[in-house]
Enzyme design. Structure first.
Site, PDB file in Angstrom:
ATOM      1  CE  LYS A  49     -19.684  58.895  -7.453  1.00 39.57           C
ATOM      2  NZ  LYS A  49     -19.466  57.519  -6.957  1.00 39.57           N
ATOM      3  CB  SER A 300     -15.925  61.468 -13.575  1.00 43.17           C
ATOM      4  OG  SER A 300     -14.866  62.057 -12.837  1.00 43.17           O
TER       5      SER A 300
END
Length: 401
Positions: A49, A300
């Protein structure tokens, strides 16, 4: 407008900010393909992110920065925005669902953000952030439905192309869709022959259902420990990009996610959270329509809540045949436990718990139930123990798998 030039610009901006995470071959993960792991779980703040949030904030005007920024997040975007705001010396407020792991909330506060906890799921925290944004004039940093954020996530694809020459497919987690939008757009722009597959948790499959119905849907609820992808409604930009550039989407169960986390920890010495494991789960359990291909799985994030690790490990052990329990109906007399233990021991099983019950009103007066939990090697090992127990006359009335 999202362009490949914007992705390259993001790559230039982020070059000295984020880590170029390793791409490692995972030979120990059993599946029908050759797996490579893109280790964004080892990125700054523990997830990808930071790429999108930092690039987005770098593009803000001085006026937008002066107003302060606000974001909504289940945890990983929160940390990316908070760190980026801290480095740019911008006041930052983050709205997070009250179900977010404490570790993610505290980490976000540690980067200097003002955290507002909101009752409900991610979408509820988004609504609160939107209201505060309008009320106070903040600049909103969307976690996925923003072209600058998407471009930042697309830099992962540039790294993968630089790290591996022969790629057949890339498998990517989907929550709101920012990560897969950036990767799919970039990959298809540079090498359209590479397949891009998305993965969602079965209990939070908003993009999967929306693509299947060819319209953006809002699902009634999300109920998954993969909190990083627990999104009820896909974004406008991301829905369009996924529809255009992603080859297919698959779903995985909670048990399959848990098994992937266990496998990555045990076989690859990598800690991932639920959202970070779904790509590996889909590949491990052969959901993909390909075999014997080079498949890159994007890990992720690695910000797993330590309070649920034990439960996740237990579920993973059960699904992979590493642990099971038998409930055996016995005549309540001396030597029965010894007989059961001997069969399990001779087969190399390890008894970890035993529960004795002779109080069930439906059983005979001289009967009992013996529940035995056993550590095993695999499903074949379990079947061998069951066979030998039954061959010795023991009746298995229930098995937990």
């Amino acid at each position: 407008m999202l362009t490949i030039d914007k992705v390259y610009n993001a790559n230039s901006v982020l070059k000295n900010v984020v880590r170029k995470t390793d791409l490692i071959e995972a030979k120990n993960i059993p599946c029908d393909n050759r797996i490579y792991l893109k280790t964004e779980n080892l990125q700054l703040t523990g997830s990808f992110k930071i790429r999108g949030s930092y690039y987005k904030i770098s593009k803000l005007s001085e006026e937008e920065k002066e107003h302060g920024i606000i974001a909504s997040s289940a945890g990983n975007h929160a940390q990316g925005v908070a760190l980026s705001a801290q480095r740019a010396d911008i006041p930052c407020t983050i709205c997070m669902p009250d179900s977010a792991p404490i570790s993610k909330v505290e980490a976000t506060k540690g980067y200097g953000a003002n955290v507002v906890l909101v009752e409900g799921a991610y979408d509820d925290s988004y609504d609160k952030a939107d209201a505060l944004c309008k009320e106070n004039g903040y600049t909103f940093i969307h976690p996925y439905d923003d072209e600058d954020v998407i471009a930042g996530q697309g830099t992962i694809a540039l790294e993968i192309l630089d790290q591996l020459d022969d790629i057949d497919a890339i498998v990517v987690p989907i929550g709101g869709g920012g990560l897969i939008s950036g990767i799919a757009f970039t990959i298809k722009s540079l090498n359209p022959d590479i397949k891009v597959y998305g993965v969602q948790a079965t209990k939070a499959a908003s993009m999967y259902e929306s693509i299947a119905q060819d319209e953006q849907l809002t699902i009634d609820s999300v109920n998954t420990f993969a909190d990083g992808i627990a999104v009820k409604h896909p974004g406008d930009h991301t829905f369009a990009l996924v529809k255009q550039y992603v080859d297919d989407i698959f779903t995985v169960s909670e048990d399959e996610i848990a098994a992937a986390i266990l496998t990555l920890m045990e076989k690859q010495k990598l800690v991932v959270e639920g959202a970070g494991a779904v790509a590996v789960a889909a590949t491990m359990f052969n959901k993909l329509p390909i075999q014997d291909k080079n498949v890159v799985c994007v890990l992720s994030g690695g910000n797993i809540d330590v309070n649920i690790i034990d439960r996740v490990m237990t579920r993973g052990l059960l699904l992979s045949g590493r642990k099971t329990s038998f409930t055996i109906a016995l005549t309540d007399k001396p030597g029965q436990l010894l007989g059961v233990s001997k069969v399990i021991s001779e087969n190399g099983g390890n008894v970890v718990t035993i529960d004795y019950d002779n109080g069930d009103p439906d059983m005979d007066i001289n009967a009992c139930f013996l529940k035995v939990t056993v550590e095993t090697r695999n499903h074949e090992h379990i079947e061998k123990i069951k066979h030998d127990l039954e061959a010795k006359g023991f009746k298995i009335v229930q098995e937990r798998v």
